[in-house]
Design an enzyme around this catalytic site. Structure first.
Site, PDB file in Angstrom:
ATOM      1  N   ASP A  20       0.863  -1.184   0.000  1.00 11.08           N
ATOM      2  CA  ASP A  20       0.000   0.000   0.000  1.00 11.08           C
ATOM      3  C   ASP A  20       0.898   1.232   0.000  1.00 11.08           C
ATOM      4  O   ASP A  20       1.665   1.463   0.938  1.00 11.08           O
ATOM      5  CB  ASP A  20      -0.886  -0.014   1.247  1.00 11.08           C
ATOM      6  CG  ASP A  20      -2.004   1.009   1.184  1.00 11.08           C
ATOM      7  OD1 ASP A  20      -2.125   1.698   0.158  1.00 11.08           O
ATOM      8  OD2 ASP A  20      -2.762   1.105   2.166  1.00 11.08           O
ATOM      9  N   ASP A 114      -2.930   2.576  -5.983  1.00  9.77           N
ATOM     10  CA  ASP A 114      -1.929   2.642  -4.918  1.00  9.77           C
ATOM     11  C   ASP A 114      -1.809   1.393  -4.052  1.00  9.77           C
ATOM     12  O   ASP A 114      -1.095   1.416  -3.047  1.00  9.77           O
ATOM     13  CB  ASP A 114      -2.202   3.853  -4.022  1.00  9.77           C
ATOM     14  CG  ASP A 114      -3.582   3.813  -3.382  1.00  9.77           C
ATOM     15  OD1 ASP A 114      -4.390   2.935  -3.743  1.00  9.77           O
ATOM     16  OD2 ASP A 114      -3.848   4.667  -2.516  1.00  9.77           O
ATOM     17  N   GLU A 115      -2.450   0.302  -4.420  1.00  8.53           N
ATOM     18  CA  GLU A 115      -2.294  -0.907  -3.614  1.00  8.53           C
ATOM     19  C   GLU A 115      -2.514  -2.162  -4.453  1.00  8.53           C
ATOM     20  O   GLU A 115      -3.202  -2.139  -5.471  1.00  8.53           O
ATOM     21  CB  GLU A 115      -3.227  -0.906  -2.401  1.00  8.53           C
ATOM     22  CG  GLU A 115      -4.699  -0.900  -2.742  1.00  8.53           C
ATOM     23  CD  GLU A 115      -5.580  -0.997  -1.504  1.00  8.53           C
ATOM     24  OE1 GLU A 115      -5.254  -1.773  -0.584  1.00  8.53           O
ATOM     25  OE2 GLU A 115      -6.618  -0.302  -1.466  1.00  8.53           O
TER      26      GLU A 115
END
Length: 381
Positions: A20, A114-115
């Site tokens: 993350d 983003d993850e």
């Protein structure tokens, strides 16, 4: 057999990493503009209907969070620097990070820009352990992007995702199979996916506050009380999650929903639909794909579920347009006026790659109102 052994019953234990990126959008802005470093940065357009896309850790100390109305963020942090989002730039960095993942394993399941989950049970690069792989990935992200990422390493996706949040920002947390029971036991039940405020209250009425408390209840008891979700609660309380990492699974739909404290008539649902639409819209901003079909979901006090949907000529391009269509779908609910509703959800489906969506001269050229809709077409924002 130890207690942990009884909890963990997978035959082939996977090695899963959840990565993350830390305050991703805000961190990219601070990286690219040195004047923003160390300052409270809020990635959002200003305006009464705007929501926060991301907040730097400096802004978070004031209580600013993603999906919060921008006007509230400004009240909480008057000195915040508001920066309009630049999604093409964020996507470019996301692709750069994705290439780093793929150097270590082909089993990469992106959740957003983003993850992602990575299965490193059989890594492409020689590594002493999954922990060493996570360390190498984080180091390379820092070196190549000048950004930080947090990671959780665990036997499955459920635990890895919790672990990645444990030492944020710029942290690493590892849960080995033998540590699953000790790790899960003290956690609040809110850590289990699907356990929101309403479910927390129902569990609290049963004397359940932690995962350890939940584990004391049998599968039969939980299924009798909560149906199929009871089975999920039973498995998660024991650290069981057999879902594989699925690479290249494109987003099909994104939604948000809420259960009311008291049942409401249809005429009182508008403010709740607006609030929930904001949550759903903010979630759609994290995917590279574009959704086109707006979906409204209602559940009556008698647990009857209704869904209504509409697909405009062009995908909704703003929160206002998305919300207007969702509200217009209320006109297609033909139940008696006395009907009360306990839940409402708003979502977007029919996702396609952005490049496949034809450019439109105006957002609602040729807009065709849903059947029964008597208002004006949504304004072109």
């Amino acid at each position: 057999m130890t207690g942990a052994g009884r909890l963990w019953n997978s035959i082939d234990v996977r090695k899963i990493i959840h990565i993350d990126m830390d305050a991703f959008y805000a961190s990219v802005e601070q990286r690219d503009d040195p004047s923003l470093r160390g300052r409270p940065v809020v990635v959002a357009w200003r305006g009464a209907r705007s929501v926060v896309c991301a907040a730097s850790y400096e802004a978070r100390t004031y209580g600013v969070r993603s999906a919060m109305p921008a006007v509230r963020a400004e009240r909480l942090c008057p000195d915040a620097v508001f920066v309009p989002p630049d999604f093409p730039r964020y996507k470019a960095v996301s692709r750069q990070v994705r290439e780093i993942f793929l150097a270590h394993t082909d089993l990469v399941e992106p959740l957003s820009l983003d993850e992602a989950y990575l299965d490193v049970s059989a890594p492409k690069l020689e590594s002493a352990s999954a922990t060493a792989t996570a360390q190498a990935i984080r180091a390379r992200i820092r070196e190549e992007t000048q950004l930080t990422a947090s990671a959780g390493v665990a036997p499955n996706k459920f635990i890895a995702k919790i672990a990645s949040d444990w030492n944020k920002p710029d942290g690493l947390f590892v849960v080995k199979p033998a540590q699953v029971e000790a790790f899960l036991t003290p956690l609040p039940v809110a850590k289990i996916p699907g356990v929101g405020k309403v479910m927390q209250a129902r569990l609290a009425n049963m004397g359940i506050a932690t995962v350890g408390d939940l584990r004391a209840f049998s599968l039969q008891d939980l299924e009798q009380r909560f149906g199929s979700f009871g089975g999920s609660l039973h498995r998660r309380a024991r650290g069981i999650d057999e879902r594989p990492v699925q690479p290249d699974q494109p987003v099909q739909s994104i939604s948000a929903e809420d259960t009311f404290a008291t049942d409401l008539p249809l005429r009182e649902l508008e403010p709740h639909i607006r609030r929930i639409a904001e949550k759903a819209w903010n979630a759609t901003r994290k995917t590279e794909r574009v959704g086109r079909t707006v979906v409204l979901k209602l559940k009556t006090a008698q647990f009857r579920i209704l869904t209504r949907s509409f697909t405009p000529e062009a995908p909704p391009a703003s929160l206002e347009a998305f919300t207007r269509i969702a509200l217009s779908l209320l006109a297609r609910v033909a139940l008696p006026a006395a009907t009360r509703y306990r839940l409402v959800g708003v979502g977007l489906s029919g996702f396609r790659e952005r490049d496949d969506v034809a450019a439109q001269p105006a957002l609602f050229d040729g807009w065709d109102a849903p059947p029964g809709y008597t208002g004006e077409p949504p304004a072109d924002p």
